[in-house]
Design an enzyme around this catalytic site. Structure first.
Site, mmCIF file in Angstrom:
data_model
loop_
_atom_site.group_PDB
_atom_site.id
_atom_site.type_symbol
_atom_site.label_atom_id
_atom_site.label_comp_id
_atom_site.label_asym_id
_atom_site.label_seq_id
_atom_site.Cartn_x
_atom_site.Cartn_y
_atom_site.Cartn_z
ATOM 1 N N ASP A 141 -25.568 38.315 41.157
ATOM 2 C CA ASP A 141 -25.031 39.665 41.079
ATOM 3 C C ASP A 141 -24.038 39.938 42.218
ATOM 4 O O ASP A 141 -24.348 39.652 43.376
ATOM 5 C CB ASP A 141 -26.224 40.623 41.184
ATOM 6 C CG ASP A 141 -25.876 42.043 40.815
ATOM 7 O OD1 ASP A 141 -25.571 42.279 39.639
ATOM 8 O OD2 ASP A 141 -25.918 42.921 41.702
ATOM 9 N N GLU B 248 -21.178 36.645 39.808
ATOM 10 C CA GLU B 248 -20.458 37.822 39.311
ATOM 11 C C GLU B 248 -19.524 38.272 40.430
ATOM 12 O O GLU B 248 -19.972 38.541 41.545
ATOM 13 C CB GLU B 248 -21.456 38.927 38.960
ATOM 14 C CG GLU B 248 -20.777 40.091 38.244
ATOM 15 C CD GLU B 248 -21.486 41.417 38.455
ATOM 16 O OE1 GLU B 248 -21.314 42.317 37.617
ATOM 17 O OE2 GLU B 248 -22.197 41.574 39.472
ATOM 18 N N HIS C 35 -24.239 43.412 29.872
ATOM 19 C CA HIS C 35 -24.956 44.695 29.912
ATOM 20 C C HIS C 35 -24.153 45.793 30.607
ATOM 21 O O HIS C 35 -24.618 46.932 30.660
ATOM 22 C CB HIS C 35 -26.291 44.478 30.620
ATOM 23 C CG HIS C 35 -26.097 44.062 32.054
ATOM 24 N ND1 HIS C 35 -25.595 42.827 32.409
ATOM 25 C CD2 HIS C 35 -26.284 44.726 33.218
ATOM 26 C CE1 HIS C 35 -25.495 42.752 33.722
ATOM 27 N NE2 HIS C 35 -25.906 43.894 34.242
#
Ligand code: NOJ
Length: 573
Positions: free
Chosen positions: A215, A273, A347
């Site tokens: 993340d 990410e 998402h």
């Protein structure tokens, strides 16, 4: 033969290059216990479905213990599962179930920040604690009363609204949170913090996971001085983390992590990410000689339908040549060193068929298939987000009370307080809200799309009566089977994995055409990204004589005309 020589290596070098990853957002995937929230036993019951689709890797969005302020991206215990989702034993069963089916499991790794309820942060709140320095604590701006308006150490804005600094009464200091105030940023400058993270990662690898999706990993290295810096010309530093992206020690930290956890040594799959990462940043992170990560998620192509400035809610038209060029630039930029990840959906993004395709009943199936064709035939590792293989669409909520995501809810409040027109704000939400991706997975045409026997935490899209997995699996012409064939094509044709990419007719406003050239074959991909038939400019394309159709979205048609949203993958003679 000795057992050593017969054993199949589950992770041969570079295995992730020919793999397709399927992302599960656990709270919206499948609910086993009827509480309206997806869970791990629910996922376990669907592994055969994923096997049938043919994916190689399953990535789970966070299931760790969490107060769920940001749906699990705020972790309070890295070594446990949130009771909402189940238990560690359930996770172990998933690892085993995935491996038994010849697939692999990737965990989400959220280590730019923790929850404010993580024990590390709880301790850090005490100024005398040895963990004080595990987070970013700063005094008020000189000359300001701590806690007074404008006293925040810098003017940085948080991604989910408000200041990126939260005042803590007890010590009279502020802590940094790039996301919500319940997501304090960890201080990666502190080597003890880094070692604690690596130890946690090793613990998961020992448990059997095959890799990590990391993340906002390019935010871990902050500038040496946390200071206000001027945003680049024409940009605002509100939602785009301008001051803290791609910091000076990013490559060093990632290389250290790779060494300390043995990421390359064990051939674990790693994807970072990286909002705001340029091609150059991506190349330095993914160049195999540098031993950092296998690939990153670029944000460029999912920012092209926003106005310049980085605020996703400020909508803009996206002409096809701009989108094609962006993907082609990344193909070229990482052609010789590094590796691309390929995605339309996750998402955090609206549904691809509503965004880049045409979700009208007439063209939903064809456009979802064609988007799949184009993406999966680029060079890189494709990611399929749950429901993308069904052509699931946006939600089209019309009232703010329908939204759950803190980003959407906070944006709505902030925008209205700034005087923006309510209707325009709701329109932006309907186009871009993350809740578009988060409605329950549509399994069948029974109540709540077969997702739960309770009341779902977010309502199912009413189109589940038509758009659902049961119907798609039963229909050989469905989006599901097209995705299945795309995945099979990758597994069976090295040119799909390794072939060089070349974009053709970059300025064509409706045709997406490109060639992949491999050691012993070449593929031509032709896709009509419009609702009108398209006469192929054959004189400007490679010679089609003797070519064979490997996969197409429509039945036999004219060799020189593509039907609306038709795409073809041809092997050139
Ligand atoms: C990126 C994640 O994908 C998103 O869902 C989350 O809100 C932020 N990072 C913060 O963790």
């Amino acid at each position: 033969m000795s057992p050593e020589t017969t054993a199949v290596d589950p992770r041969p070098a570079g295995w992730w290059k020919s793999a397709v990853v399927y992302q599960i957002y656990p709270r919206s995937f499948a609910d086993y216990n009827g509480d309206g929230m997806g869970d791990l036993p629910g996922i376990l019951g669907k592994l055969d479905y994923l096997k049938q689709l043919g994916v190689d890797v399953v990535w789970l969005s966070p299931v760790y213990k969490s107060p769920q302020d940001d749906n699990g991206y705020d972790i309070s215990d890295y070594h446990d599962i949130d009771p909402l989702f189940g238990s560690l034993a359930d996770l172990d069963a998933i690892i085993a179930g995935v491996h038994d089916r010849g697939m692999k499991l990737v965990m989400d790794l959220v280590v730019n920040h923790t929850s404010d309820e993580h024990q590390w942060f709880v301790e850090s709140r005490d100024p005398a604690s040895p963990k004080r320095d595990w987070y970013w604590w700063r005094p008020a701006r000189p000359g300001f009363e701590p806690g007074a308006p404008g006293a925040e150490p810098t003017g940085w804005k948080a991604a989910f609204g408000g200041s990126a600094w939260e005042f803590d009464e007890r010590s009279g200091e502020y802590y940094l949170h790039i996301f919500s105030r319940k997501q304090p940023d960890l201080n990666w400058e502190n080597p003890t913090v880094r070692q604690a993270i690596y130890a946690m990662m090793r613990w998961w690898v020992d448990r059997g996971v095959d890799g990590f999706r990391m993340d906002v990993i390019n935010l871990i290295s902050k500038p040496a001085e946390l200071a206000d810096t001027a945003p680049p010309e024409g940009q605002a530093y509100d939602a785009n983390f301008g001051s803290v992206m791609n910091g000076p020690r990013l490559d060093e930290f990632l290389a250290e992590m790779n060494r300390e956890v043995g990421l390359d040594e064990q051939q674990l799959i790693t994807v970072g990410e990286t909002p705001g990462a340029t091609i150059e940043v991506a190349r330095s992170i993914t160049d195999p000689d540098r031993h950092e990560l296998n690939m990153v998620f670029t944000f460029e192509h999912v920012s092209l339908d926003s106005q310049p400035g980085g605020v996703k809610w400020h909508l803009a038209e996206l002409p096809l040549p701009v989108l094609k060029k962006n993907l082609a630039d990344w193909q070229e930029g990482l052609a010789d060193a590094g590796w691309n990840s390929l995605y339309w959906n996750n998402h955090d993004q609206p549904r691809a068929v509503s965004r880049f395709g045409d979700d009208s009943p007439e063209f939903r199936v064809a456009s979802a298939k064609t988007l799949g064709t184009v993406l999966h035939l680029h060079k890189g590792t494709p990611y399929v987000y749950q429901g993308e293989e069904l052509g699931m669409t946006n939600t089209y909520f019309t009232d703010i009370s329908q939204y759950q995501d803190l980003e959407s809810v906070n944006y709505h409040a902030e925008a209205l307080s700034l005087g923006l027109e309510a209707e325009a704000v709701l329109h932006s939400l309907s186009v871009k809200s993350r809740d578009n991706a988060r409605t329950p997975m549509q399994w069948n045409d029974r109540s709540h799309a077969g997702f739960t026997e309770g009341i779902p935490w977010l309502p199912a899209n009413p189109n589940y009566l038509v758009v659902n997995a049961e119907a798609a699996v039963a229909d050989p012409d469905s989006v599901f089977h097209h995705y299945r064939k795309l995945i099979e094509l990758r597994h069976e044709n090295p040119v799909v994995v390794e072939g060089r990419f070349e974009l053709l007719l970059p300025d064509h406003e409706r045709l997406w055409a490109f060639v992949r050239t491999g050691a012993d074959s070449s593929l031509l991909v032709l896709a009509n990204l419009s609702r009108e038939p398209l006469e192929l400019p054959v004189a400007e394309l490679p010679d089609l004589t003797g070519s064979t159709l490997l996969l197409g979205t429509h039945g036999a048609g004219s060799p020189t005309v593509l039907a609306p949203w038709e795409s073809r993958i041809l092997r050139l003679a």
